[in-house]
Design an enzyme around this catalytic site. Structure first.
Site, PDB file in Angstrom:
ATOM      1  N   LYS A 170      29.922   2.345 -22.820  1.00 45.34           N
ATOM      2  CA  LYS A 170      31.326   2.307 -22.412  1.00 45.34           C
ATOM      3  C   LYS A 170      31.964   3.688 -22.383  1.00 45.34           C
ATOM      4  O   LYS A 170      31.835   4.458 -23.329  1.00 45.34           O
ATOM      5  CB  LYS A 170      32.085   1.424 -23.407  1.00 45.34           C
ATOM      6  N   VAL A 195      30.978   7.081 -29.628  1.00 41.76           N
ATOM      7  CA  VAL A 195      29.575   7.511 -29.527  1.00 41.76           C
ATOM      8  C   VAL A 195      29.222   7.874 -28.088  1.00 41.76           C
ATOM      9  O   VAL A 195      28.518   8.856 -27.836  1.00 41.76           O
ATOM     10  CB  VAL A 195      28.625   6.433 -30.093  1.00 41.76           C
ATOM     11  N   CYS A 196      29.736   7.111 -27.131  1.00 44.43           N
ATOM     12  CA  CYS A 196      29.454   7.411 -25.719  1.00 44.43           C
ATOM     13  C   CYS A 196      30.069   8.745 -25.304  1.00 44.43           C
ATOM     14  O   CYS A 196      29.465   9.506 -24.551  1.00 44.43           O
ATOM     15  CB  CYS A 196      29.964   6.284 -24.822  1.00 44.43           C
ATOM     16  N   THR A 197      31.262   9.029 -25.802  1.00 47.09           N
ATOM     17  CA  THR A 197      31.901  10.308 -25.508  1.00 47.09           C
ATOM     18  C   THR A 197      31.085  11.446 -26.120  1.00 47.09           C
ATOM     19  O   THR A 197      30.847  12.474 -25.469  1.00 47.09           O
ATOM     20  CB  THR A 197      33.348  10.330 -26.020  1.00 47.09           C
ATOM     21  N   ALA A 240      27.945  11.894 -23.899  1.00 46.74           N
ATOM     22  CA  ALA A 240      28.262  12.542 -22.616  1.00 46.74           C
ATOM     23  C   ALA A 240      28.584  14.017 -22.820  1.00 46.74           C
ATOM     24  O   ALA A 240      28.138  14.873 -22.043  1.00 46.74           O
ATOM     25  CB  ALA A 240      29.411  11.812 -21.931  1.00 46.74           C
TER      26      ALA A 240
END
Length: 148
Positions: A38, A43-45, A48
């Site tokens: 998402k 964690v995704c940020t 990325a």
């Protein structure tokens, strides 16, 4: 997918609403495809941004970096702008590409976090699968590319 298999071809829209077809990028160099759950989640940020911070290294090695989640193109556009992401983000809203690659779900409901490293022919040469240790995906990908 298993090591040595050819990645399934796919076509998805990117954050700028352009079509991206995997097959059109084969033959140019390694391709790193990271599936993440998402946009804007912590964690995704972090993942990325870790790819962003090492992006020059990937480029020097001739590798293409692509992120894929089920978020919309508009969400990707905002996520990329907010975090200065220099690579392509693809929208797989129906999860068909995620399914074609065999990205497992965690606890049966959460989209998994898996990075696939393809050689320039589109053959899977390595992968990293960790929902919580996103930064390990970058080092794993770089190690595989160095070995090609």
């Amino acid at each position: 997918m298993k090591i040595g298999e050819i990645a399934p071809d796919f076509t998805l829209h990117d954050q700028d609403r352009n079509l991206f077809n995997l097959g059109q990028h084969l033959g140019k160099g390694p391709i790193v495809i990271f599936f993440y759950p998402k946009d804007d989640s912590p964690v995704c940020t972090a993942e990325a941004c870790a790819f962003r911070d090492r992006y020059q290294v990937f480029q020097t090695m001739g590798a293409l970096v692509v992120g894929i989640s089920s978020d919309s193109e508009a969400s990707h556009q905002s996520f990329a702008a907010k975090n200065n992401l220099p690579f392509t983000l693809l929208s797989d809203e129906k999860g068909e590409t995620r399914d074609a690659f065999g990205v497992p779900k965690k606890f049966g409901i959460l989209p998994g976090r898996v990075t696939y490293i393809l050689d320039k022919q589109g053959i899977l040469r390595g992968m990293s699968n960790s929902l919580t240790n996103a930064k390990s995906h970058i080092e794993d990908a770089l190690a595989v590319i160095r070995s090609l």
